[in-house]
Design a protein around this motif. Structure first.
Motif, PDB file in Angstrom:
ATOM      1  N   UNK A  24       0.823  -1.210   0.000  1.00 37.40           N
ATOM      2  CA  UNK A  24       0.000   0.000   0.000  1.00 37.40           C
ATOM      3  C   UNK A  24       0.856   1.259   0.000  1.00 37.40           C
ATOM      4  N   UNK A  25       1.926   1.256   0.782  1.00 40.24           N
ATOM      5  CA  UNK A  25       2.814   2.417   0.801  1.00 40.24           C
ATOM      6  C   UNK A  25       3.513   2.599  -0.552  1.00 40.24           C
ATOM      7  N   UNK A  26       3.960   1.490  -1.145  1.00 44.17           N
ATOM      8  CA  UNK A  26       4.640   1.576  -2.441  1.00 44.17           C
ATOM      9  C   UNK A  26       3.721   2.047  -3.554  1.00 44.17           C
ATOM     10  N   UNK A  27       2.547   1.439  -3.649  1.00 47.41           N
ATOM     11  CA  UNK A  27       1.611   1.839  -4.701  1.00 47.41           C
ATOM     12  C   UNK A  27       1.101   3.254  -4.448  1.00 47.41           C
ATOM     13  N   UNK A  28       0.905   3.596  -3.167  1.00 45.80           N
ATOM     14  CA  UNK A  28       0.490   4.963  -2.830  1.00 45.80           C
ATOM     15  C   UNK A  28       1.546   5.984  -3.215  1.00 45.80           C
ATOM     16  N   UNK A  36      -2.109   3.014   7.034  1.00 38.46           N
ATOM     17  CA  UNK A  36      -2.151   3.446   8.435  1.00 38.46           C
ATOM     18  C   UNK A  36      -3.175   2.670   9.249  1.00 38.46           C
ATOM     19  N   UNK A  37      -4.331   2.387   8.647  1.00 42.30           N
ATOM     20  CA  UNK A  37      -5.356   1.615   9.347  1.00 42.30           C
ATOM     21  C   UNK A  37      -4.893   0.183   9.622  1.00 42.30           C
ATOM     22  N   UNK A  38      -4.222  -0.415   8.656  1.00 42.29           N
ATOM     23  CA  UNK A  38      -3.700  -1.776   8.859  1.00 42.29           C
ATOM     24  C   UNK A  38      -2.654  -1.752   9.980  1.00 42.29           C
ATOM     25  N   UNK A  39      -1.804  -0.735   9.985  1.00 47.65           N
ATOM     26  CA  UNK A  39      -0.794  -0.615  11.034  1.00 47.65           C
ATOM     27  C   UNK A  39      -1.444  -0.432  12.406  1.00 47.65           C
ATOM     28  N   UNK A  40      -2.473   0.420  12.474  1.00 49.82           N
ATOM     29  CA  UNK A  40      -3.175   0.602  13.748  1.00 49.82           C
ATOM     30  C   UNK A  40      -3.809  -0.700  14.224  1.00 49.82           C
ATOM     31  N   UNK A  41      -4.360  -1.461  13.291  1.00 50.69           N
ATOM     32  CA  UNK A  41      -4.949  -2.749  13.635  1.00 50.69           C
ATOM     33  C   UNK A  41      -3.880  -3.693  14.197  1.00 50.69           C
ATOM     34  N   UNK A  42      -2.704  -3.713  13.583  1.00 50.64           N
ATOM     35  CA  UNK A  42      -1.621  -4.560  14.070  1.00 50.64           C
ATOM     36  C   UNK A  42      -1.175  -4.131  15.466  1.00 50.64           C
ATOM     37  N   UNK A  43      -1.068  -2.831  15.685  1.00 53.84           N
ATOM     38  CA  UNK A  43      -0.656  -2.340  17.001  1.00 53.84           C
ATOM     39  C   UNK A  43      -1.693  -2.677  18.060  1.00 53.84           C
ATOM     40  N   UNK A  44      -2.979  -2.550  17.706  1.00 60.56           N
ATOM     41  CA  UNK A  44      -4.043  -2.894  18.658  1.00 60.56           C
ATOM     42  C   UNK A  44      -3.954  -4.371  19.027  1.00 60.56           C
ATOM     43  N   UNK A  45      -3.774  -5.224  18.034  1.00 62.58           N
ATOM     44  CA  UNK A  45      -3.686  -6.656  18.303  1.00 62.58           C
ATOM     45  C   UNK A  45      -2.460  -6.983  19.152  1.00 62.58           C
ATOM     46  N   UNK A  46      -1.329  -6.348  18.848  1.00 62.44           N
ATOM     47  CA  UNK A  46      -0.103  -6.606  19.611  1.00 62.44           C
ATOM     48  C   UNK A  46      -0.276  -6.184  21.070  1.00 62.44           C
ATOM     49  N   UNK A  47      -1.001  -5.116  21.279  1.00 59.32           N
ATOM     50  CA  UNK A  47      -1.175  -4.623  22.645  1.00 59.32           C
ATOM     51  C   UNK A  47      -2.223  -5.423  23.412  1.00 59.32           C
ATOM     52  N   UNK A  48      -3.337  -5.735  22.747  1.00 61.60           N
ATOM     53  CA  UNK A  48      -4.438  -6.398  23.455  1.00 61.60           C
ATOM     54  C   UNK A  48      -4.318  -7.919  23.427  1.00 61.60           C
ATOM     55  N   UNK A 106      -2.759  12.433  -6.378  1.00 62.46           N
ATOM     56  CA  UNK A 106      -2.536  12.653  -4.949  1.00 62.46           C
ATOM     57  C   UNK A 106      -3.654  12.090  -4.087  1.00 62.46           C
ATOM     58  N   UNK A 107      -4.892  12.183  -4.532  1.00 61.88           N
ATOM     59  CA  UNK A 107      -6.000  11.650  -3.736  1.00 61.88           C
ATOM     60  C   UNK A 107      -5.885  10.126  -3.627  1.00 61.88           C
ATOM     61  N   UNK A 108      -5.620   9.484  -4.730  1.00 68.99           N
ATOM     62  CA  UNK A 108      -5.465   8.031  -4.741  1.00 68.99           C
ATOM     63  C   UNK A 108      -4.313   7.600  -3.832  1.00 68.99           C
ATOM     64  N   UNK A 109      -3.188   8.293  -3.951  1.00 64.91           N
ATOM     65  CA  UNK A 109      -2.040   7.969  -3.109  1.00 64.91           C
ATOM     66  C   UNK A 109      -2.336   8.181  -1.635  1.00 64.91           C
ATOM     67  N   UNK A 110      -3.005   9.289  -1.326  1.00 62.16           N
ATOM     68  CA  UNK A 110      -3.352   9.576   0.066  1.00 62.16           C
ATOM     69  C   UNK A 110      -4.290   8.539   0.659  1.00 62.16           C
ATOM     70  N   UNK A 111      -5.254   8.095  -0.138  1.00 60.34           N
ATOM     71  CA  UNK A 111      -6.196   7.076   0.339  1.00 60.34           C
ATOM     72  C   UNK A 111      -5.466   5.759   0.608  1.00 60.34           C
ATOM     73  N   UNK A 112      -4.549   5.385  -0.278  1.00 60.61           N
ATOM     74  CA  UNK A 112      -3.785   4.153  -0.065  1.00 60.61           C
ATOM     75  C   UNK A 112      -2.928   4.256   1.191  1.00 60.61           C
ATOM     76  N   UNK A 113      -2.337   5.426   1.431  1.00 58.30           N
ATOM     77  CA  UNK A 113      -1.544   5.617   2.638  1.00 58.30           C
ATOM     78  C   UNK A 113      -2.423   5.553   3.889  1.00 58.30           C
ATOM     79  N   UNK A 114      -3.645   6.069   3.790  1.00 61.77           N
ATOM     80  CA  UNK A 114      -4.568   5.979   4.931  1.00 61.77           C
ATOM     81  C   UNK A 114      -4.909   4.523   5.242  1.00 61.77           C
TER      82      UNK A 114
END
Length: 79
Positions: free
Chosen positions: A38-42, A62-74, A51-59
């Protein structure tokens, strides 16, 4: 009437725990791969002027990363 459940043997519980750990590792690696892609294609979309397409892919990355952090913590496998 509730169905009868038999107590699980220790070996069955151990096998279940090993399977859960393998699934967690697999999902972690798939999430890392998704973030990288997602970061590469973005980035490619951003520099191509989409820019809109790239920004959406980066978002989404970020959501996948937040999900991973939530799982690692909980450690909550049910969610």
């Amino acid at each position: 009437m509730a169905p009868k459940t038999r107590p699980r043997s220790v070996s069955h519980q151990t096998a279940g725990a090993l399977e859960d750990a393998q699934i967690s590792r697999l999902l972690t690696w798939l999430s890392v791969a998704a973030i990288v892609l997602l970061l590469g294609i973005g980035g490619k979309a951003w520099y191509a002027g989409h820019t809109l397409h790239g920004g959406i892919l980066w978002c989404f990355a970020g959501l996948v990363l937040l999900n991973m952090l939530y799982f690692a913590r909980s450690g909550n496998r049910a969610r």
